[in-house]
Motif scaffolding. Structure first.
Motif, PDB file in Angstrom:
ATOM      1  N   CYS A  97       0.861  -1.181   0.000  1.00  0.00           N
ATOM      2  CA  CYS A  97       0.000   0.000   0.000  1.00  0.00           C
ATOM      3  C   CYS A  97       0.898   1.231   0.000  1.00  0.00           C
ATOM      4  CB  CYS A  97      -0.918   0.027   1.222  1.00  0.00           C
ATOM      5  SG  CYS A  97      -1.867   1.564   1.286  1.00  0.00           S
ATOM      6  N   MET A  98       0.740   2.067  -0.995  1.00  0.00           N
ATOM      7  CA  MET A  98       1.597   3.246  -1.140  1.00  0.00           C
ATOM      8  C   MET A  98       1.289   4.272  -0.067  1.00  0.00           C
ATOM      9  SD  MET A  98       3.434   2.397  -3.573  1.00  0.00           S
ATOM     10  CE  MET A  98       4.367   3.933  -3.782  1.00  0.00           C
ATOM     11  N   ASN A  99       0.184   4.098   0.626  1.00  0.00           N
ATOM     12  CA  ASN A  99      -0.194   5.088   1.619  1.00  0.00           C
ATOM     13  C   ASN A  99       0.301   4.689   3.010  1.00  0.00           C
ATOM     14  OD1 ASN A  99      -2.957   6.281   3.385  1.00  0.00           O
ATOM     15  ND2 ASN A  99      -1.535   7.575   2.289  1.00  0.00           N
ATOM     16  N   CYS A 100      -0.014   3.483   3.452  1.00  0.00           N
ATOM     17  CA  CYS A 100       0.347   3.106   4.818  1.00  0.00           C
ATOM     18  C   CYS A 100       1.520   2.125   4.848  1.00  0.00           C
ATOM     19  CB  CYS A 100      -0.847   2.492   5.538  1.00  0.00           C
ATOM     20  SG  CYS A 100      -1.380   0.903   4.866  1.00  0.00           S
ATOM     21  N   ASN A 101       2.000   1.729   3.685  1.00  0.00           N
ATOM     22  CA  ASN A 101       3.150   0.832   3.580  1.00  0.00           C
ATOM     23  C   ASN A 101       2.906  -0.573   4.108  1.00  0.00           C
ATOM     24  OD1 ASN A 101       4.916   2.690   2.347  1.00  0.00           O
ATOM     25  ND2 ASN A 101       5.201   3.687   4.321  1.00  0.00           N
ATOM     26  N   ARG A 102       1.689  -0.939   4.318  1.00  0.00           N
ATOM     27  CA  ARG A 102       1.420  -2.311   4.707  1.00  0.00           C
ATOM     28  C   ARG A 102       1.700  -3.230   3.526  1.00  0.00           C
ATOM     29  NH1 ARG A 102      -4.280  -2.500   7.676  1.00  0.00           N
ATOM     30  NH2 ARG A 102      -4.262  -0.449   6.679  1.00  0.00           N
ATOM     31  N   VAL A 103       2.032  -4.457   3.831  1.00  0.00           N
ATOM     32  CA  VAL A 103       2.367  -5.420   2.786  1.00  0.00           C
ATOM     33  C   VAL A 103       1.384  -6.575   2.826  1.00  0.00           C
ATOM     34  CG1 VAL A 103       4.105  -7.047   1.989  1.00  0.00           C
ATOM     35  CG2 VAL A 103       4.804  -4.826   2.878  1.00  0.00           C
ATOM     36  N   PHE A 104       0.868  -6.948   1.670  1.00  0.00           N
ATOM     37  CA  PHE A 104      -0.061  -8.070   1.553  1.00  0.00           C
ATOM     38  C   PHE A 104       0.587  -9.104   0.642  1.00  0.00           C
ATOM     39  CE2 PHE A 104      -2.228  -4.100   2.170  1.00  0.00           C
ATOM     40  CZ  PHE A 104      -3.223  -4.373   3.112  1.00  0.00           C
ATOM     41  N   GLU A 105       0.700 -10.314   1.150  1.00  0.00           N
ATOM     42  CA  GLU A 105       1.361 -11.328   0.333  1.00  0.00           C
ATOM     43  C   GLU A 105       0.360 -12.216  -0.376  1.00  0.00           C
ATOM     44  OE1 GLU A 105       4.847 -13.008   1.718  1.00  0.00           O
ATOM     45  OE2 GLU A 105       5.024 -11.697   3.464  1.00  0.00           O
ATOM     46  N   PHE A 106       0.794 -12.766  -1.485  1.00  0.00           N
ATOM     47  CA  PHE A 106      -0.023 -13.756  -2.182  1.00  0.00           C
ATOM     48  C   PHE A 106       0.920 -14.730  -2.867  1.00  0.00           C
ATOM     49  CE2 PHE A 106       0.608 -12.249  -6.524  1.00  0.00           C
ATOM     50  CZ  PHE A 106       1.008 -10.938  -6.326  1.00  0.00           C
ATOM     51  N   GLU A 107       0.395 -15.885  -3.211  1.00  0.00           N
ATOM     52  CA  GLU A 107       1.268 -16.943  -3.705  1.00  0.00           C
ATOM     53  C   GLU A 107       1.300 -17.101  -5.217  1.00  0.00           C
ATOM     54  OE1 GLU A 107       3.580 -18.615  -2.293  1.00  0.00           O
ATOM     55  OE2 GLU A 107       3.160 -17.341  -0.577  1.00  0.00           O
ATOM     56  N   ASP A 108       0.129 -17.228  -5.771  1.00  0.00           N
ATOM     57  CA  ASP A 108      -0.005 -17.529  -7.189  1.00  0.00           C
ATOM     58  C   ASP A 108       0.338 -16.333  -8.066  1.00  0.00           C
ATOM     59  OD1 ASP A 108      -2.277 -16.746  -5.534  1.00  0.00           O
ATOM     60  OD2 ASP A 108      -3.235 -16.279  -7.433  1.00  0.00           O
ATOM     61  N   CYS A 109       1.260 -16.484  -8.979  1.00  0.00           N
ATOM     62  CA  CYS A 109       1.567 -15.367  -9.857  1.00  0.00           C
ATOM     63  C   CYS A 109       1.409 -15.727 -11.323  1.00  0.00           C
ATOM     64  CB  CYS A 109       2.979 -14.865  -9.612  1.00  0.00           C
ATOM     65  SG  CYS A 109       4.226 -16.101 -10.019  1.00  0.00           S
ATOM     66  N   GLY A 110       1.363 -16.999 -11.627  1.00  0.00           N
ATOM     67  CA  GLY A 110       1.150 -17.399 -13.022  1.00  0.00           C
ATOM     68  C   GLY A 110       2.228 -16.922 -13.979  1.00  0.00           C
ATOM     69  N   LEU A 111       3.469 -16.882 -13.499  1.00  0.00           N
ATOM     70  CA  LEU A 111       4.525 -16.350 -14.361  1.00  0.00           C
ATOM     71  C   LEU A 111       5.380 -17.431 -15.015  1.00  0.00           C
ATOM     72  CD1 LEU A 111       5.616 -13.264 -12.262  1.00  0.00           C
ATOM     73  CD2 LEU A 111       4.606 -13.241 -14.544  1.00  0.00           C
ATOM     74  N   ASP A 112       4.994 -18.653 -14.888  1.00  0.00           N
ATOM     75  CA  ASP A 112       5.820 -19.723 -15.457  1.00  0.00           C
ATOM     76  C   ASP A 112       5.980 -19.593 -16.967  1.00  0.00           C
ATOM     77  OD1 ASP A 112       6.069 -20.668 -12.957  1.00  0.00           O
ATOM     78  OD2 ASP A 112       4.693 -22.362 -13.190  1.00  0.00           O
ATOM     79  N   ALA A 113       4.879 -19.317 -17.629  1.00  0.00           N
ATOM     80  CA  ALA A 113       4.945 -19.215 -19.091  1.00  0.00           C
ATOM     81  C   ALA A 113       5.861 -18.066 -19.500  1.00  0.00           C
ATOM     82  CB  ALA A 113       3.544 -19.016 -19.661  1.00  0.00           C
ATOM     83  N   LEU A 114       5.671 -16.926 -18.826  1.00  0.00           N
ATOM     84  CA  LEU A 114       6.503 -15.773 -19.157  1.00  0.00           C
ATOM     85  C   LEU A 114       7.975 -16.087 -18.902  1.00  0.00           C
ATOM     86  CD1 LEU A 114       6.778 -12.769 -19.905  1.00  0.00           C
ATOM     87  CD2 LEU A 114       6.568 -12.244 -17.479  1.00  0.00           C
ATOM     88  N   LEU A 131       7.881 -10.062  -7.547  1.00  0.00           N
ATOM     89  CA  LEU A 131       6.808  -9.260  -8.143  1.00  0.00           C
ATOM     90  C   LEU A 131       6.188  -8.405  -7.057  1.00  0.00           C
ATOM     91  CD1 LEU A 131       4.743  -8.471 -10.312  1.00  0.00           C
ATOM     92  CD2 LEU A 131       3.472 -10.549  -9.760  1.00  0.00           C
ATOM     93  N   GLU A 132       6.264  -7.105  -7.258  1.00  0.00           N
ATOM     94  CA  GLU A 132       5.665  -6.177  -6.311  1.00  0.00           C
ATOM     95  C   GLU A 132       4.571  -5.407  -7.003  1.00  0.00           C
ATOM     96  OE1 GLU A 132       9.094  -4.632  -3.438  1.00  0.00           O
ATOM     97  OE2 GLU A 132       9.074  -3.618  -5.380  1.00  0.00           O
ATOM     98  N   LEU A 133       3.408  -5.407  -6.426  1.00  0.00           N
ATOM     99  CA  LEU A 133       2.331  -4.571  -6.958  1.00  0.00           C
ATOM    100  C   LEU A 133       2.129  -3.416  -6.000  1.00  0.00           C
ATOM    101  CD1 LEU A 133       0.635  -7.782  -7.618  1.00  0.00           C
ATOM    102  CD2 LEU A 133       0.374  -6.106  -9.410  1.00  0.00           C
ATOM    103  N   PHE A 134       1.757  -2.264  -6.534  1.00  0.00           N
ATOM    104  CA  PHE A 134       1.560  -1.081  -5.705  1.00  0.00           C
ATOM    105  C   PHE A 134       0.132  -0.630  -5.820  1.00  0.00           C
ATOM    106  CE2 PHE A 134       5.593  -0.751  -8.046  1.00  0.00           C
ATOM    107  CZ  PHE A 134       6.367  -1.326  -7.052  1.00  0.00           C
ATOM    108  N   GLY A 135      -0.347  -0.042  -4.769  1.00  0.00           N
ATOM    109  CA  GLY A 135      -1.695   0.476  -4.844  1.00  0.00           C
ATOM    110  C   GLY A 135      -2.126   1.065  -3.523  1.00  0.00           C
ATOM    111  N   ILE A 136      -3.407   1.172  -3.374  1.00  0.00           N
ATOM    112  CA  ILE A 136      -3.988   1.750  -2.166  1.00  0.00           C
ATOM    113  C   ILE A 136      -4.872   0.681  -1.545  1.00  0.00           C
ATOM    114  CG2 ILE A 136      -5.432   3.597  -1.252  1.00  0.00           C
ATOM    115  CD1 ILE A 136      -2.927   4.645  -2.558  1.00  0.00           C
TER     116      ILE A 136
END
Lengths: 150, 150
Positions: A97-114, A131-136
């Motif tokens: 989160c670009m606002n509070c800097n909390r981090v949320f993790e997730f497992e599946d990214c589906g990047l094998d093909a890439l 892989l880091e995603l940013f947002g609010i």
DNA sequence: TTAGATGCAAATAGTTTGCATTTGT
DNA sequence: ACAAATGCAAACTATTTGCATCTAA
């Protein structure tokens, strides 16, 4: 001293590095946490486990582990000093989160093909990714620029 | 002073920040390069454009741009100081050779579907991402641990 | 007009080095 | 046995701060 060696310790040894007390302590400290740690927190944790281990060895070990893709330095809000993230199977994903800097993790990214496609295209051997995603985040959608820590 | 404002400058203004000379100079310096720059190199480039701009303002601007997702600090080979990467459309992708630290960029990441799914799952608004892949480049497949700079 | 941004220089992190000594293999 | 790794403390680099002044809106 007849501890079962963790997979990462084996990786260290198989790469030709000595399994020293300092390195194993740093590894244990890294693995004990939630997978995100700053050098400052790591120094503290290592010191708690063995006050005899020097600062320099901790930093040298962080360098080594980074080279081996055991961890990856990454930037997390506010501080300039990196946060080191463990790369469980060579990869790691989270949303910040670009606002509070909390981090949320997730497992599946589906990047094998890439990954596979890029290996061919660049003739590289790809061993992991971050892989880091940013947002609010949900909580911050209303209150921009508050910047409290997680 | 009647320069056409770049999209990023507009973004700055629209977020309610002043379009100061220092900020616009930092932005121009960032945009003039290849999209990867350290604070040291940026300080130099900004100094070349206007020696009157102070170090602190450059760092403050880097912070601001990071908050706005105009850039993203990332840690590349060896150095402790972050490298700032421009986030062209909110996202950026590259592959780093863990041996020689060279960086290879690519455009297509195919993460739209994932992004969308995560927005729903975490109830977040996702505004961008950084994808780093690690591996060994074609040139280094033979010569491990040489660690020369790109 | 005025809140916000700036430049300066001093202060503070945070990390690295050189080297004598220790340790894993 | 001995190359590799360590701990120490000093040196260094990179970033931040406080504050008086300036400037974009």
């Amino acid at each position: 001293m007849t501890d079962p060696l963790s997979p990462r310790a084996l990786r260290l040894r198989d790469s030709g590095f000595k399994l020293t007390h300092a390195r194993l302590t740093v590894l244990a400290a890294l693995e004990a946490g939630d997978g995100h740690i700053t050098s400052a927190a790591l120094l503290e944790e290592v010191g708690r486990r063995d006050p005899g281990i020097g600062r320099a060895s901790v930093f040298r070990t962080l360098d080594l582990f980074t080279r081996l893709s055991i961890i990856r330095p990454t930037y997390m809000g506010g501080s300039v000093a990196p946060t080191y993230v463990l790369m469980p199977d060579g990869h790691h994903h989270h949303i910040i989160c670009m606002n509070c800097n909390r981090v949320f993790e997730f497992e599946d990214c589906g990047l094998d093909a890439l990954t596979h496609a890029l290996e061919g295209r660049f003739n590289m051997q790809i061993t992991g990714h971050l892989l880091e995603l940013f947002g609010i985040c949900a909580d911050c959608k209303n209150a921009p620029f508050k910047d409290e820590d997680a």
